[in-house]
Design a protein around this motif. Structure first.
Motif, mmCIF file in Angstrom:
data_model
loop_
_atom_site.group_PDB
_atom_site.id
_atom_site.type_symbol
_atom_site.label_atom_id
_atom_site.label_comp_id
_atom_site.label_asym_id
_atom_site.label_seq_id
_atom_site.Cartn_x
_atom_site.Cartn_y
_atom_site.Cartn_z
ATOM 1 N N TRP A 48 10.149 -20.718 16.157
ATOM 2 C CA TRP A 48 10.504 -21.768 15.204
ATOM 3 C C TRP A 48 11.622 -21.341 14.266
ATOM 4 O O TRP A 48 12.274 -22.182 13.656
ATOM 5 N N SER A 51 15.133 -22.685 15.222
ATOM 6 C CA SER A 51 15.286 -24.144 15.352
ATOM 7 C C SER A 51 16.037 -24.718 14.148
ATOM 8 O O SER A 51 16.392 -24.017 13.214
ATOM 9 N N GLN A 56 12.045 -26.575 10.975
ATOM 10 C CA GLN A 56 11.451 -25.418 10.295
ATOM 11 C C GLN A 56 10.609 -25.863 9.106
ATOM 12 O O GLN A 56 9.493 -25.373 8.901
ATOM 13 N N LEU A 59 7.373 -27.447 10.334
ATOM 14 C CA LEU A 59 6.424 -26.456 10.836
ATOM 15 C C LEU A 59 5.824 -25.620 9.712
ATOM 16 O O LEU A 59 4.644 -25.265 9.754
#
Length: 104
Positions: A48, A51, A56, A59
């Motif tokens: 992640w 990304s 981010q 998440l």
């Protein structure tokens, strides 16, 4: 109060069925608790960091919400369905049964 032998034929399977139903609910409740605890680690160990920034942030927020494990509550949050609760139910049931047998 004496129990008729013909009634005990139905009482034993009924008791076993009730305990089995409670056990299945507690087993899967316990499984949900442990598997939801691994959710944060699974997200963090993914890729992640490379990304995009909105992904981010999403998440990171999701990881913050999944810190507390999920659980199934019974009786408006009084009991959490898990294996220790099932053991407690079995102990309480057996204790009540033995006390009632002494008053027979």
């Amino acid at each position: 109060m004496e129990v008729d032998p013909s009634q005990s034929i139905f009482l034993v399977p009924y008791s076993i069925a009730i305990m089995l139903i409670i056990f299945v609910h507690c087993w899967f409740g316990n499984d949900i608790i442990y598997r939801s605890g691994d959710l944060t680690n699974a997200i963090f160990s993914s890729k992640w960091i490379g990304s995009k920034l909105p992904t981010q942030k999403t998440l990171i927020m999701f990881m913050a919400f999944t810190k507390k494990p999920l659980s199934i509550h019974l009786v408006s949050g009084l009991f959490t369905m898990s294996i220790p609760v099932f053991i407690s139910i079995c102990r309480t049931t057996y204790s009540s049964f033995t006390i009632l047998q002494k008053f027979k």
